[in-house]
Design a protein around this motif. Structure first.
Motif, PDB file in Angstrom:
ATOM      1  N   SER A 191       0.982  -1.294  -0.084  1.00  0.00           N
ATOM      2  CA  SER A 191       0.054  -0.114   0.200  1.00  0.00           C
ATOM      3  C   SER A 191       0.874   1.445  -0.139  1.00  0.00           C
ATOM      4  CB  SER A 191      -0.894   0.009   1.191  1.00  0.00           C
ATOM      5  OG  SER A 191      -0.343   0.138   2.371  1.00  0.00           O
ATOM      6  N   THR A 192       1.980   1.115   0.282  1.00  0.00           N
ATOM      7  CA  THR A 192       2.876   2.332   0.379  1.00  0.00           C
ATOM      8  C   THR A 192       3.740   2.441  -1.097  1.00  0.00           C
ATOM      9  OG1 THR A 192       4.976   1.191   1.137  1.00  0.00           O
ATOM     10  CG2 THR A 192       3.481   1.946   2.743  1.00  0.00           C
ATOM     11  N   ALA A 193       3.400   1.591  -2.114  1.00  0.00           N
ATOM     12  CA  ALA A 193       4.264   1.551  -3.100  1.00  0.00           C
ATOM     13  C   ALA A 193       3.333   2.240  -4.269  1.00  0.00           C
ATOM     14  CB  ALA A 193       4.638   0.159  -3.738  1.00  0.00           C
ATOM     15  N   THR A 194       4.175   2.971  -5.134  1.00  0.00           N
ATOM     16  CA  THR A 194       3.505   3.567  -6.490  1.00  0.00           C
ATOM     17  C   THR A 194       3.760   2.315  -7.537  1.00  0.00           C
ATOM     18  OG1 THR A 194       4.237   5.645  -5.753  1.00  0.00           O
ATOM     19  CG2 THR A 194       3.709   5.338  -8.411  1.00  0.00           C
ATOM     20  N   ILE A 195       2.812   1.670  -7.622  1.00  0.00           N
ATOM     21  CA  ILE A 195       2.698   0.672  -8.746  1.00  0.00           C
ATOM     22  C   ILE A 195       2.279   1.035 -10.017  1.00  0.00           C
ATOM     23  CG2 ILE A 195       1.572  -1.750  -9.093  1.00  0.00           C
ATOM     24  CD1 ILE A 195       0.711  -1.679  -6.199  1.00  0.00           C
ATOM     25  N   THR A 196       3.063   0.888 -11.096  1.00  0.00           N
ATOM     26  CA  THR A 196       2.780   1.050 -12.558  1.00  0.00           C
ATOM     27  C   THR A 196       1.747   0.265 -13.004  1.00  0.00           C
ATOM     28  OG1 THR A 196       4.517  -0.483 -13.239  1.00  0.00           O
ATOM     29  CG2 THR A 196       5.351   1.989 -12.814  1.00  0.00           C
ATOM     30  N   PRO A 197       0.940   0.725 -14.072  1.00  0.00           N
ATOM     31  CA  PRO A 197      -0.323  -0.233 -14.642  1.00  0.00           C
ATOM     32  C   PRO A 197       0.454  -1.477 -15.362  1.00  0.00           C
ATOM     33  CG  PRO A 197      -0.327   1.995 -15.227  1.00  0.00           C
ATOM     34  CD  PRO A 197       1.011   2.116 -14.388  1.00  0.00           C
ATOM     35  N   GLY A 198      -0.455  -2.362 -15.262  1.00  0.00           N
ATOM     36  CA  GLY A 198      -0.073  -3.716 -15.750  1.00  0.00           C
ATOM     37  C   GLY A 198      -0.045  -4.833 -14.817  1.00  0.00           C
ATOM     38  N   ARG A 199       0.340  -6.169 -14.972  1.00  0.00           N
ATOM     39  CA  ARG A 199       0.242  -7.329 -14.253  1.00  0.00           C
ATOM     40  C   ARG A 199       2.125  -7.229 -13.486  1.00  0.00           C
ATOM     41  NH1 ARG A 199      -1.661 -12.953 -16.177  1.00  0.00           N
ATOM     42  NH2 ARG A 199      -3.719 -11.931 -16.266  1.00  0.00           N
ATOM     43  N   HIS A 200       1.845  -7.585 -12.202  1.00  0.00           N
ATOM     44  CA  HIS A 200       3.040  -7.549 -11.511  1.00  0.00           C
ATOM     45  C   HIS A 200       3.044  -9.231 -10.511  1.00  0.00           C
ATOM     46  CE1 HIS A 200       4.284  -3.572 -12.513  1.00  0.00           C
ATOM     47  NE2 HIS A 200       3.002  -3.279 -12.105  1.00  0.00           N
ATOM     48  N   ARG A 201       4.046  -9.586 -10.797  1.00  0.00           N
ATOM     49  CA  ARG A 201       4.055 -11.056  -9.868  1.00  0.00           C
ATOM     50  C   ARG A 201       4.807 -10.807  -8.659  1.00  0.00           C
ATOM     51  NH1 ARG A 201       2.924 -16.226 -10.442  1.00  0.00           N
ATOM     52  NH2 ARG A 201       2.352 -15.930 -12.882  1.00  0.00           N
ATOM     53  N   VAL A 202       4.295 -11.083  -7.553  1.00  0.00           N
ATOM     54  CA  VAL A 202       5.325 -10.882  -6.290  1.00  0.00           C
ATOM     55  C   VAL A 202       5.133 -12.351  -5.575  1.00  0.00           C
ATOM     56  CG1 VAL A 202       4.816  -9.795  -3.990  1.00  0.00           C
ATOM     57  CG2 VAL A 202       3.946  -8.640  -6.132  1.00  0.00           C
ATOM     58  N   GLU A 203       6.105 -12.822  -5.506  1.00  0.00           N
ATOM     59  CA  GLU A 203       6.631 -14.087  -4.897  1.00  0.00           C
ATOM     60  C   GLU A 203       7.451 -14.048  -3.435  1.00  0.00           C
ATOM     61  OE1 GLU A 203       7.741 -17.423  -7.762  1.00  0.00           O
ATOM     62  OE2 GLU A 203       8.492 -15.507  -8.613  1.00  0.00           O
TER      63      GLU A 203
END
Length: 249
Positions: free
Chosen positions: A157-169
């Motif tokens: 929630s503190t991240a600026t997330i760029t549009p698109g799909r992101h995988r978090v492992e």
């Protein structure tokens, strides 16, 4: 196969406690018997996987040996107690953990590899806690976090997330995992552990063997999709929704 071992464990535990209620088994041995069964369960899962997992095998044999020698020492068969095995088994357990890290490609020796921008102060841990997101950051590619022994906390929630799909492992061996997900993005989250609890967006699963839970939530109009996969050997996994705006402490 996980159901097979879990079923055998439940049957064996039921037999032990049934014998106790009938007066055929000493109550003080129950804990040791449980340790033997749990140890065999963990070691068995390490053997029957797609590839042998030395850490699971070593951990299971160590736990089982503690229970076994506790019973044998009380029966006068040996002077080696379960406590002795617990104290002397740590070096072998660490060796098994190291070999597992070296031989299993899924377990990376690099504690954190983050695509995109990464602060030089980003913590790196093999043993110890890992925290990502205590201060504003940017997620513009896939992200992988890993720690062998310790707790892991990830705040998206503190991240600026760029549009698109992101995988978090997120991968751990022993510890607890906590992931905060902003309520402004679509997400498909899954968690699995060998021993412990998995909680995702209010749903819970817990047990011994293979605990798995997956949930998907779509936010209409969102241009961000997160694929979150959390894997843990021993411990609890929590993935929670939080408000997307603002800074979390």
């Amino acid at each position: 196969m996980g159901r097979y071992f879990a079923g055998l464990l439940l049957i064996a535990l039921g037999v032990v406690f049934l014998l106790e209620t009938m007066g055929f088994a000493p109550i003080r041995s129950s804990g040791s018997v449980v340790m033997i069964l749990v140890g065999l369960l963990i070691a068995g899962r390490g053997i029957v996987g797609r590839r042998p997992n030395l850490f699971k095998i070593g951990l299971g044999l160590w736990i089982g040996a503690i229970g076994l020698f506790s019973i044998l020492s009380r029966a006068g068969v040996t002077t080696l107690t379960g406590g002795d095995v617990a104290r002397r088994g740590w070096p072998l357990l660490l060796i098994c953990m190291g070999l597992s890290l070296l031989l299993d490609r899924r377990l990376r020796m690099i504690a954190i590899f983050a695509g995109g921008r990464r602060s030089a102060e980003t913590p790196t841990r093999i043993v110890g806690d890992v925290t990502q997101g205590d201060e504003p950051w940017t997620l513009d590619e896939d992200l992988t976090l890993y720690t062998a022994v310790g707790d892991l906390r990830l705040d998206l929630s503190t991240a600026t997330i760029t549009p698109g799909r992101h995988r978090v492992e997120v991968e751990q061996v022993v510890g607890d995992t906590l992931v905060y997900v902003p309520d402004t993005v679509s997400v498909c989250a899954s968690g699995e552990t060998t021993i412990g609890e998995v909680a995702i967006f209010g749903d819970h699963r817990s047990g011994v063997g293979h605990v798995y839970l997956k949930k998907e939530e779509v936010v209409p109009g969102s241009d961000v999709e997160l694929i979150i996969e959390a894997r843990l050997r021993i411990g609890d996994i929590r993935i929670e929704r939080v408000p997307g705006a603002g800074f979390r402490v």
